[in-house]
Structures are given as structure tokens and as C-alpha cells.
Write a protein that holds these residues in place. Structure first.
Motif, short mmCIF file in Angstrom:
data_model
loop_
_atom_site.label_atom_id
_atom_site.label_comp_id
_atom_site.label_asym_id
_atom_site.label_seq_id
_atom_site.Cartn_x
_atom_site.Cartn_y
_atom_site.Cartn_z
N SER A 21 -0.67 0.87 5.72
CA SER A 21 -2.03 0.54 5.31
C SER A 21 -2.07 0.19 3.83
N TRP A 22 -3.02 -0.66 3.48
CA TRP A 22 -3.18 -1.06 2.07
C TRP A 22 -4.66 -1.30 1.77
N GLY A 23 -5.03 -1.03 0.52
CA GLY A 23 -6.44 -1.16 0.16
C GLY A 23 -6.69 -2.13 -0.97
N VAL A 24 -5.63 -2.74 -1.54
CA VAL A 24 -5.79 -3.66 -2.66
C VAL A 24 -5.35 -5.06 -2.28
N GLN A 25 -4.12 -5.21 -1.79
CA GLN A 25 -3.63 -6.54 -1.41
C GLN A 25 -4.42 -7.08 -0.23
N ARG A 26 -4.85 -8.32 -0.33
CA ARG A 26 -5.62 -8.92 0.75
C ARG A 26 -4.84 -8.93 2.07
N GLY A 84 0.79 -1.22 0.00
CA GLY A 84 0.00 0.00 0.00
C GLY A 84 0.82 1.27 0.00
N ASP A 85 0.85 1.96 1.14
CA ASP A 85 1.44 3.30 1.19
C ASP A 85 2.86 3.34 1.74
N GLY A 86 3.51 2.17 1.92
CA GLY A 86 4.86 2.23 2.44
C GLY A 86 5.53 0.88 2.56
N SER A 87 6.63 0.87 3.27
CA SER A 87 7.37 -0.36 3.55
C SER A 87 7.76 -0.38 5.01
N VAL A 88 7.99 -1.58 5.53
CA VAL A 88 8.34 -1.75 6.94
C VAL A 88 9.44 -2.79 7.05
N THR A 97 5.61 5.70 0.56
CA THR A 97 5.65 5.86 -0.89
C THR A 97 4.84 7.10 -1.27
N LEU A 98 4.77 7.37 -2.56
CA LEU A 98 3.98 8.52 -3.05
C LEU A 98 2.49 8.33 -2.82
N PHE A 99 2.07 7.11 -2.50
CA PHE A 99 0.65 6.85 -2.25
C PHE A 99 0.25 7.20 -0.81
#
Length: 300
Positions: A208-213, A135-139, A151-153
Motif C-alpha cells: 500500500s502507498w499513500g503518496v505516489q499516485r 509506500g510500506d514495502g517492496s514486491v 519497510t519501517l513504514f
């Protein structure tokens, strides 16, 4: 020794440990491949079952609460092909799957493993360092620190806060949830002392992510952190002292336990005869059913 090999992977049980090795097929979920081989001590197992289906079925392992950091952190929300404690079984391997279930259940009976919560972790959790992008980053987590980058998202709140590095000693907990419906999936880190609750897409302590399950490998990062957080030891409840007039009841209970010990020894003898080839599979199964009924346990 009970063993089953399938395209999805391999499970082997030697009476003390259940070894799970993911398959190398392209259909095997990435999370299971990265997690790799698992050695599950019998004491960590709550139960095992074979679930039949039209094309064969699946083996499903249940671990005791408190024994495995991955099981605890995902709370039953890692399903289907992503579940490392599930094995897809083709039709031609159903017999081997049922035999393995039978052996594990017998082991649980012989060792009298409780199905309730474990007072301590019995599995180490994913190896570190471990990282994930979603989604919006990495950890990433190296065993001492959690590091988050955006990320840019990422929403403005996260971009403004910038990259986050959180020492393990500052963490009070970790929370993981898959994407569901219109809700975001999340990997959130809770700090000691508490913070204002924000939506995961606005929280700089949350990926957070909205596409990957399942958010890629985020569940493994969550489990690795959870395994290294301090756990408060819980003292077992004290047993009430026996009253003087309970002597007859106590003697009856001792006799019952002695009978059970004899049956358990007989089961062990049957297992040795079976492994040495003296008893066939059918003779072993039949004799074991009789003894298990003596213990008051349903064989399967």
C-alpha cells in the motif's frame, strides 16, 4: 506503412502490428520506459483516436478487453503520461497522427476485427522478473512466486507477519488501484479459498502507498502476475439453426457479403497503389472514403 515520431515516443503500423516505442526524453514516465517496446497485433485493438489540444494533441489506443493483461488489471486508471497507449503529439505532427489513425481504422475494417472482448490474451504482459517498491514495502515476481517485504513504514500487522512468499499456484487473483484522494493505493494478492478482508495497509498480502499516485512500477508487477494466472476458456455462443423459410433471407445475406468482399478487395488494391507511390496521400484518402461509405463505415 504509417509512422509517427515524437519526443514522447514512436508508433509504427505495418497493416498487421502497431509497434510502440517510448521516447528517451526525461519527461517520459518511468513505467513506460521499463515496459519498453510493445508489439500490438491488430486483433487486439478495439479502436484508436486523435484527440486535439491547444498545443497539438494526443493519440489514444484502446485495446479489447481480455487481450492485454496490463489494460485489464489497471481498468482505465493508468492515465496521462503513465499510459503506454497514449502518445503526445506536437502541432507539426498532427497530419502524421491523423494518417496513422486512418490506417489503423482501415486495417480494423479490412480484417473485420471485433471491438468486443477477446477470448484469449493477445499480448504477453510485462517480462519477468519484475519488481517495484512503494509506500510500506517492496514486491517482486519471478514468474512462479510473488515475494513481499516490508519497510519501517509498514503497520504492525505486516511487521508481525513478516516477509511473504506466495506461489502463483496459490493465487486466485490480483488487484491494483492507484492512490486517490485520502485512500491508499494498493497492490493486493487474493489467495484461493479467500481470506478476511482488511484495509490494504493492514493486509500482509497487500502493498500500500499513500503518496505516489501509481505506486512506482506496481502496475507492471500486477500485470505480469495477471498474465500468468489460469484463464477459463469461454465457449462462443452457438448460432441458432436457420428455419426452412429463411432461405430467401439467407441468399440476400450471402449477396451482401459478396458485395462487401469485393469492396474489401478494392480497399486492399488502393492500399498497395498508395504504398507503391501510384496514388498520392490525398488521392488515396479520397478514394478510400468512397469505398468505406459503400461498406457503411465512416472514414476518419
Amino acid at each position: 506503412m504509417a509512422e509517427i515520431l515524437a519526443p514522447d515516443g514512436a508508433w509504427t503500423f505495418d497493416g498487421d502490428t502497431l509497434r510502440i516505442v517510448p521516447g528517451g526524453d526525461k519527461s517520459v514516465h518511468e513505467l513506460r520506459k521499463v515496459l519498453g517496446e510493445l508489439a500490438i497485433p491488430l486483433a487486439a485493438i478495439a479502436g484508436v483516436s486523435f484527440e486535439p489540444s491547444r498545443k497539438g494533441g494526443s493519440l489514444q489506443l484502446r485495446l479489447r478487453s481480455g487481450a492485454d493483461p496490463l489494460t485489464d488489471v489497471v481498468s482505465g486508471r493508468l492515465l496521462g503520461a503513465a499510459d503506454p497507449y497514449r502518445l503526445a503529439i506536437p502541432k507539426e505532427r498532427i497530419g502524421a497522427a491523423e494518417y496513422l489513425v486512418d490506417e489503423v481504422r482501415t486495417g480494423l475494417t479490412l480484417e473485420q476485427v471485433p471491438s468486443g472482448p477477446s477470448a484469449a490474451l493477445l499480448l504477453p504482459g510485462p517480462a519477468v522478473p519484475v519488481s517495484a517498491s512503494a509506500g510500506d514495502g517492496s514486491v517482486s515476481f519471478d514468474g512462479d512466486r510473488v515475494h513481499l517485504e516490508w519497510t519501517l513504514f509498514a503497520k504492525t500487522a505486516k511487521q508481525t507477519a513478516g516477509p511473504q512468499t506466495i506461489p502463483l499456484s496459490d493465487l486466485a487473483g490480483v488487484e491494483w488501484a492507484p492512490q486517490s484522494g485520502i485512500g491508499y493505493g494498493r497492490l493486493r494478492f487474493h489467495l484461493k479459498g479467500g481470506e478476511p478482508v482488511r484495509p490494504p495497509e493492514e493486509d500482509p498480502r497487500s502493498l500500500s502507498w499513500g503518496v505516489q499516485r501509481y505506486g512506482g512500477l506496481t502496475a507492471l508487477v500486477a500485470a505480469a502476475v495477471f498474465a500468468r494466472l489460469p484463464r477459463e476458456a469461454e465457449a462462443p455462443p452457438a448460432l441458432p439453426p436457420a428455419a426452412p423459410d429463411d432461405r430467401e433471407a439467407l441468399l440476400r445475406r450471402v449477396a451482401e457479403l459478396e458485395n462487401q468482399d469485393a469492396l474489401v478487395r478494392r480497399l486492399g488494391e488502393l492500399g498497395r497503389l498508395h504504398r507503391s507511390g501510384v496514388l498520392t496521400d490525398e488521392e488515396f484518402r479520397s478514394a478510400k472514403q468512397v469505398l468505406l461509405r459503400g461498406l457503411g463505415v465512416a472514414g476518419g
